[in-house]
Design an enzyme around this catalytic site. Structure first.
Site, PDB file in Angstrom:
ATOM      1  N   SER A 142       0.833  -1.199   0.000  1.00 22.96           N
ATOM      2  CA  SER A 142       0.000   0.000   0.000  1.00 22.96           C
ATOM      3  C   SER A 142       0.865   1.244   0.000  1.00 22.96           C
ATOM      4  O   SER A 142       1.971   1.265   0.564  1.00 22.96           O
ATOM      5  CB  SER A 142      -0.903   0.019   1.232  1.00 22.96           C
ATOM      6  OG  SER A 142      -1.526   1.278   1.388  1.00 22.96           O
ATOM      7  N   TYR A 155      -1.643  -0.311  10.443  1.00 17.59           N
ATOM      8  CA  TYR A 155      -1.626  -0.757   9.049  1.00 17.59           C
ATOM      9  C   TYR A 155      -0.385  -0.242   8.328  1.00 17.59           C
ATOM     10  O   TYR A 155       0.291  -0.990   7.612  1.00 17.59           O
ATOM     11  CB  TYR A 155      -2.895  -0.255   8.369  1.00 17.59           C
ATOM     12  CG  TYR A 155      -3.018  -0.592   6.896  1.00 17.59           C
ATOM     13  CD1 TYR A 155      -3.306  -1.881   6.485  1.00 17.59           C
ATOM     14  CD2 TYR A 155      -2.882   0.396   5.923  1.00 17.59           C
ATOM     15  CE1 TYR A 155      -3.445  -2.193   5.142  1.00 17.59           C
ATOM     16  CE2 TYR A 155      -3.022   0.103   4.576  1.00 17.59           C
ATOM     17  CZ  TYR A 155      -3.292  -1.190   4.197  1.00 17.59           C
ATOM     18  OH  TYR A 155      -3.433  -1.495   2.861  1.00 17.59           O
ATOM     19  N   LYS A 159       2.484  -2.528   6.635  1.00 14.59           N
ATOM     20  CA  LYS A 159       2.772  -2.450   5.202  1.00 14.59           C
ATOM     21  C   LYS A 159       4.202  -1.994   4.940  1.00 14.59           C
ATOM     22  O   LYS A 159       4.835  -2.443   3.962  1.00 14.59           O
ATOM     23  CB  LYS A 159       1.772  -1.526   4.513  1.00 14.59           C
ATOM     24  CG  LYS A 159       0.372  -2.125   4.387  1.00 14.59           C
ATOM     25  CD  LYS A 159       0.381  -3.432   3.600  1.00 14.59           C
ATOM     26  CE  LYS A 159      -1.022  -3.920   3.272  1.00 14.59           C
ATOM     27  NZ  LYS A 159      -1.018  -5.232   2.586  1.00 14.59           N
TER      28      LYS A 159
END
Length: 261
Positions: A142, A155, A159
Site C-alpha cells: 500500500s 496498518y 505495510k
C-alpha cells in the site's frame, strides 16, 4: 530471451490469498484468463469463486494468520495441481483506528494479517518452489507504507514491514524464487466505495495525476507482469501502481486559490 507469448501462463499454478473478492478476485481472474490454474483462499466459503470462460479457481478455506494453516494451504495447492509457480500475497486491510486509544489486540491482528501472514505463506511457497522450477512471489502493499494517513498507524507499520520483508526475501531466495512488491494507491472497489464519499470518488480522483482512481484490473495486470517471463530479471522491486501518487497539498491549495482569483 523471452519466446512465444510471455503472458501465456498455461500449466502454471498460482495461489492468491484473499482471492475471492475485490482486488484478489480480479487478480485470480487475470491469471485464469492467462491460462493458469488458480487457487484462492479465505476464512469463509464465498458465494462464488472467480471464473473465466468456464474455468474456475479452486477455493481452499484458510486463515493465513496461522502458520500451520498457511502451510496446509500451500500443500493443498500442490496436492491438487502438482506444483506451485506463483504466490500473490493479497490478503490484508484494516479499518481506520485512533492510534492513541486502539487496543493491543487490534494492533496484533492488523500486523498479523498484513505482515506475518504474507511471511508465513511465502515460507511455505518457497519450500515448494525451490524444490521445483522456482517461482515468483508478489506481495500486495500500500501507498501507506510510503505516505501514512491519519488512522492507519498499525496498518502503515505493517505495510512498511511488508516492503522491507520483500527486499530481504529477494536477497535470500534468488535466483530460484523472485520476490517483488506492488505499491497500490487509491483503488475503486465495491467495499471501499463508502470511504471515498457520496460522489463515488470523483473528488478524490482529482488529487491523482492520472485523474482517476485505480480499478482492481490495474493491479491484476501488474501481477501478470511480475509473474511472467517479461520480468525474469526483476527481483526485490517495488512497482508503484498508484497513478503517479497524489499531488502535494501545497500544490492543490495554490491551484484552488488561483481558481478563486
Amino acid at each position: 530471451m523471452v519466446t512465444g507469448n510471455p503472458l501465456d501462463l498455461t500449466r502454471r499454478v498460482v495461489l492468491v490469498t484473499g482471492g475471492t473478492k475485490g482486488i484478489g478476485a480480479a487478480i485470480a481472474e487475470a491469471f485464469l484468463d492467462a491460462g493458469a490454474d488458480v487457487v484462492v483462499c479465505g476464512r469463509t466459503v464465498p458465494d462464488a469463486v472467480p471464473t473465466v470462460r468456464g474455468r474456475a479457481a479452486v477455493f481452499v478455506p484458510a486463515d493465513v494468520r496461522d502458520p500451520g494453516a498457511a502451510g496446509r494451504l500451500v500443500d493443498a495447492a500442490v496436492e491438487r495441481f502438482g506444483r506451485l509457480d506463483v504466490l500473490v500475497n493479497n490478503a490484508g486491510g484494516s479499518p481506520d483506528a485512533d492510534a492513541a486509544t486502539v487496543s493491543p489486540r487490534f494492533v496484533e491482528k492488523i500486523v498479523a494479517l498484513n505482515l506475518l501472514a504474507p511471511f508465513y505463506v511465502a515460507q511455505a511457497a518457497h519450500r515448494v518452489m525451490r524444490a521445483g522450477a522456482g517461482g515468483s512471489i508478489i506481495n500486495i502493499g500500500s501507498v501507506s507504507a510510503h505516505d501514512p494517513q491519519p488512522g492507519t498507524a498499525a496498518y502503515t507499520a505493517a505495510k512498511a514491514g511488508l516492503l522491507g520483508l520483500t527486499r530481504a526475501l529477494a536477497l535470500e531466495w534468488a535466483p530460484a524464487v523472485r520476490v517483488n512488491h506492488i505499491t497500490t494507491g487509491l483503488i475503486r472497489t465495491e467495499s471501499a466505495a463508502a470511504v471515498y464519499g457520496a460522489d463515488g470518488g470523483d473528488a478524490v480522483a482529482r488529487v491523482v495525476p492520472m485523474e482517476r482512481m485505480a480499478v482492481p484490473a490495474d493491479v491484476a495486470r501488474a501481477c501478470l507482469f511480475l509473474a511472467s517471463g517479461l520480468s525474469g530479471y526483476v527481483n526485490g522491486a517495488d512497482l508503484a501502481v498508484h497513478g503517479g501518487g497524489e499531488f502535494p497539498a501545497r500544490y492543490l491549495a495554490a491551484r484552488s486559490a488561483g481558481r478563486r482569483g
